[in-house]
Design a protein around this motif. Structure first.
Motif, PDB file in Angstrom:
ATOM      1  N   THR A 380       0.789  -1.354  -0.051  1.00 21.56           N
ATOM      2  CA  THR A 380       0.058   0.008  -0.013  1.00 21.56           C
ATOM      3  C   THR A 380       0.857   1.325   0.055  1.00 21.56           C
ATOM      4  O   THR A 380       0.569   2.284  -0.565  1.00 21.56           O
ATOM      5  CB  THR A 380      -0.879  -0.059   1.108  1.00 21.56           C
ATOM      6  OG1 THR A 380      -1.660  -1.143   1.075  1.00 21.56           O
ATOM      7  CG2 THR A 380      -1.890   1.072   1.175  1.00 21.56           C
ATOM      8  N   GLY A 383       2.252   1.782  -3.295  1.00 15.96           N
ATOM      9  CA  GLY A 383       1.309   2.440  -4.382  1.00 15.96           C
ATOM     10  C   GLY A 383       0.865   3.910  -4.062  1.00 15.96           C
ATOM     11  O   GLY A 383      -0.112   4.341  -4.468  1.00 15.96           O
ATOM     12  N   GLY A 385      -0.342   4.918  -1.135  1.00 13.29           N
ATOM     13  CA  GLY A 385      -1.781   4.881  -0.518  1.00 13.29           C
ATOM     14  C   GLY A 385      -1.746   5.336   0.996  1.00 13.29           C
ATOM     15  O   GLY A 385      -2.717   5.159   1.931  1.00 13.29           O
ATOM     16  N   VAL A 386      -0.474   5.484   1.563  1.00 15.92           N
ATOM     17  CA  VAL A 386      -0.443   5.694   2.955  1.00 15.92           C
ATOM     18  C   VAL A 386       0.199   7.306   3.433  1.00 15.92           C
ATOM     19  O   VAL A 386       1.257   7.507   2.716  1.00 15.92           O
ATOM     20  CB  VAL A 386       0.331   4.717   3.579  1.00 15.92           C
ATOM     21  CG1 VAL A 386       0.597   5.162   5.296  1.00 15.92           C
ATOM     22  CG2 VAL A 386      -0.384   3.377   3.467  1.00 15.92           C
ATOM     23  N   SER A 387      -0.183   8.030   4.146  1.00 14.30           N
ATOM     24  CA  SER A 387       0.475   9.426   4.763  1.00 14.30           C
ATOM     25  C   SER A 387       0.784   9.322   6.070  1.00 14.30           C
ATOM     26  O   SER A 387      -0.117   8.626   6.999  1.00 14.30           O
ATOM     27  CB  SER A 387      -0.518  10.517   4.311  1.00 14.30           C
ATOM     28  OG  SER A 387      -0.931  10.452   2.819  1.00 14.30           O
ATOM     29  N   LYS A 392       2.800  12.049   1.976  1.00 20.59           N
ATOM     30  CA  LYS A 392       3.113  10.641   1.470  1.00 20.59           C
ATOM     31  C   LYS A 392       4.541  10.134   1.915  1.00 20.59           C
ATOM     32  O   LYS A 392       5.400  10.785   2.166  1.00 20.59           O
ATOM     33  CB  LYS A 392       3.001  10.874  -0.187  1.00 20.59           C
ATOM     34  CG  LYS A 392       1.730  11.259  -0.570  1.00 20.59           C
ATOM     35  CD  LYS A 392       0.893  10.154  -0.398  1.00 20.59           C
ATOM     36  CE  LYS A 392      -0.598  10.400  -1.175  1.00 20.59           C
ATOM     37  NZ  LYS A 392      -1.642   9.523  -0.824  1.00 20.59           N
ATOM     38  N   LYS A 414      -4.968   5.951   5.588  1.00 24.00           N
ATOM     39  CA  LYS A 414      -4.693   5.142   4.618  1.00 24.00           C
ATOM     40  C   LYS A 414      -5.532   5.228   3.726  1.00 24.00           C
ATOM     41  O   LYS A 414      -7.029   5.203   4.035  1.00 24.00           O
ATOM     42  CB  LYS A 414      -4.913   3.727   5.469  1.00 24.00           C
ATOM     43  CG  LYS A 414      -4.966   2.595   4.388  1.00 24.00           C
ATOM     44  CD  LYS A 414      -4.930   1.133   5.019  1.00 24.00           C
ATOM     45  CE  LYS A 414      -6.151   0.956   6.059  1.00 24.00           C
ATOM     46  NZ  LYS A 414      -5.928  -0.655   6.731  1.00 24.00           N
ATOM     47  N   GLY A 415      -5.271   5.572   2.506  1.00 24.96           N
ATOM     48  CA  GLY A 415      -6.416   6.011   1.443  1.00 24.96           C
ATOM     49  C   GLY A 415      -6.953   7.522   1.912  1.00 24.96           C
ATOM     50  O   GLY A 415      -6.156   8.271   2.527  1.00 24.96           O
ATOM     51  N   LYS A 416      -8.099   7.957   1.514  1.00 23.32           N
ATOM     52  CA  LYS A 416      -8.365   9.418   1.790  1.00 23.32           C
ATOM     53  C   LYS A 416      -9.274   9.339   3.172  1.00 23.32           C
ATOM     54  O   LYS A 416      -9.106  10.691   3.912  1.00 23.32           O
ATOM     55  CB  LYS A 416      -9.468   9.870   0.654  1.00 23.32           C
ATOM     56  CG  LYS A 416      -8.621  10.151  -0.690  1.00 23.32           C
ATOM     57  CD  LYS A 416      -9.478  10.561  -1.695  1.00 23.32           C
ATOM     58  CE  LYS A 416      -8.754  11.078  -2.903  1.00 23.32           C
ATOM     59  NZ  LYS A 416      -9.549  11.790  -3.991  1.00 23.32           N
TER      60      LYS A 416
END
Length: 425
Positions: A380, A383, A385-387, A392, A414-416
């Motif tokens: 993830t 890709g 997808g993690v902040s 990021k 994780k994601g938005k």
């Protein structure tokens, strides 16, 4: 300003004893409301009575706020199904100090003839012996009269009540008599569940003092769906910022239903009728903008917590929508951050481990369980997808104390929409 008419158009008035309006129209009248000192803060359930005193003072009358240092040791049976625990004198004194500080935010205690005044019934009960009380007060009110009160009837039909609680209405009645005699208080106000206790006071004034006193009660505040006003899953909504953060306080009012907001904006703000109708028109034209709720929440939050706290609440409210920068979190204290992320999954890690640095994959899959496995975390992250703290991250990144918000928190995303709060202790 006509006090009774003000309560009427706001939908606050419930019962009023004949002659009360005439008394108020003659000139400045002294009146009081009692506040229960069972905690060191009032909650939003007390706001209706605070607003009543505010309107009373704005109409040119003299408000007395009675804090029940003595009655708090007894416990009012009105609306209660069980007897409450009695409070020690030390706890009561702490509670009284907290309540006094809060009332001073709403009432003017230094404005001349109709300055607000705070009194504590412990002051006149502490040296009153039991024998003197039953001789001087008890003989004026019959047991039949006391038994006829709804608050007594309901308890006797259920679990019963102690002699302590049974005498409560005599104690409250004496408060009225004492303030009538010593402070020229001719009016007692309160919620509609207090009518029986208040009327006992007017009877005592008539029988013991051969005088005349009056009563007025306001509607008990209920939500349109029938649930209790002022209660949430987390309990009471307090006026103390340490017990309920300004953000949670603001959100409580902002999340009010449209139907409730129409009544609450009349009860809990000082907006005049024309202003309220204007806001209602905006609401009707664009319900999705929730103008009623926003106006209600803003007004009450500022009056209870101040402008700065309101601005924080607004920024906090916009955080999850991306309208507030991550740096804003450093302006909040730990309690405010925890309040903001209430309901967000949180994990605690050892702060000492951060000193050496923790690889981000280990942080998310070993030190916490944000990811079920390191391989899924790695995939993830790779890709994008993690902040961490809205930045990021890459799979080789190492998390150190430098990233901590307020020296204690890390915000993982994780994601938005999936947020996780990591607490370093």
């Amino acid at each position: 300003m006509n006090f009774v008419e003000e309560l009427r158009w706001r939908g606050m008035l419930h019962d009023i004893m004949p002659g009360t309006e005439e008394l108020l129209n003659k000139g400045m009248t002294s009146g009081y409301i009692g506040f229960d000192p069972t905690a060191d803060s009032l909650h939003v359930g007390s706001l209706a009575q605070i607003m009543t005193l505010i309107h009373f003072q704005r109409a040119g009358h003299k408000p007395f706020a009675l804090v029940g240092g003595a009655t708090g040791m007894v416990g009012d049976p009105s609306g209660k199904s069980q007897e409450r625990n009695l409070l020690s004198e030390d706890v009561l004194q702490k509670n009284l100090a907290g309540i006094k500080a809060q009332l001073e935010k709403f009432l003017d205690f230094d404005c001349g003839a109709n300055s607000a005044q705070m009194v504590n019934n412990y002051d006149w009960f502490k040296d009153y012996t039991f024998l003197d009380f039953i001789r001087d007060v008890g003989k004026h009110i019959t047991v039949n009269y006391m038994m006829a009160k709804d608050s007594v009837k309901k308890r006797l039909e259920g679990e019963g009540m102690s002699f302590t609680e049974f005498t409560y209405q005599l104690v409250q009645g004496y408060d009225f008599y004492y303030l009538w005699k010593n402070n020229n208080c001719a009016l007692q106000m309160g919620g509609s569940d207090q009518w029986g206790n208040i009327v006992t006071g007017t009877e005592l004034v008539r029988r013991k003092g051969a005088g005349e006193a009056f009563a007025l009660t306001t509607q008990l505040i209920k939500k349109a769906d029938g649930t209790k006003f002022g209660k949430t899953e987390g309990g009471n909504i307090w006026l103390d910022a340490e017990k309920t953060s300004p953000y949670k306080f603001y959100q409580f009012w902002l999340n009010t239903s449209d139907e409730d907001a129409k009544s609450y904006i009349r009860i809990f703000t000082l907006f005049d009728e024309e202003t309220i109708r204007s806001i209602e028109a905006e609401q009707d034209a664009a319900p999705h903008l929730r103008m009623l709720q926003k106006a209600l929440a803003k007004d009450i939050t500022i009056r209870v917590h101040g402008d700065a706290a309101y601005e924080k609440a607004i920024k906090s409210s916009g955080f999850f929508f991306g309208n507030t920068d991550i740096e804003f979190l450093n302006e909040l204290n730990s309690n405010e951050i925890l309040a903001l992320f209430d309901g967000v999954p949180n994990y605690t890690i050892n702060a000492a481990d951060l000193q050496q640095g923790i690889n981000v994959i280990d942080l998310l899959a070993a030190h916490t369980s944000i990811f079920p496995s390191k391989s899924e975390a790695k995939k993830t992250i790779a890709g994008g997808g993690v902040s961490i703290n809205r930045n990021k991250i890459a799979v080789e990144d190492v998390i150190s104390p430098a990233v901590l918000i307020n020296g204690k928190f890390i915000l993982a995303q994780k994601g938005k929409k999936n947020y996780f709060l990591i607490i370093a202790e």
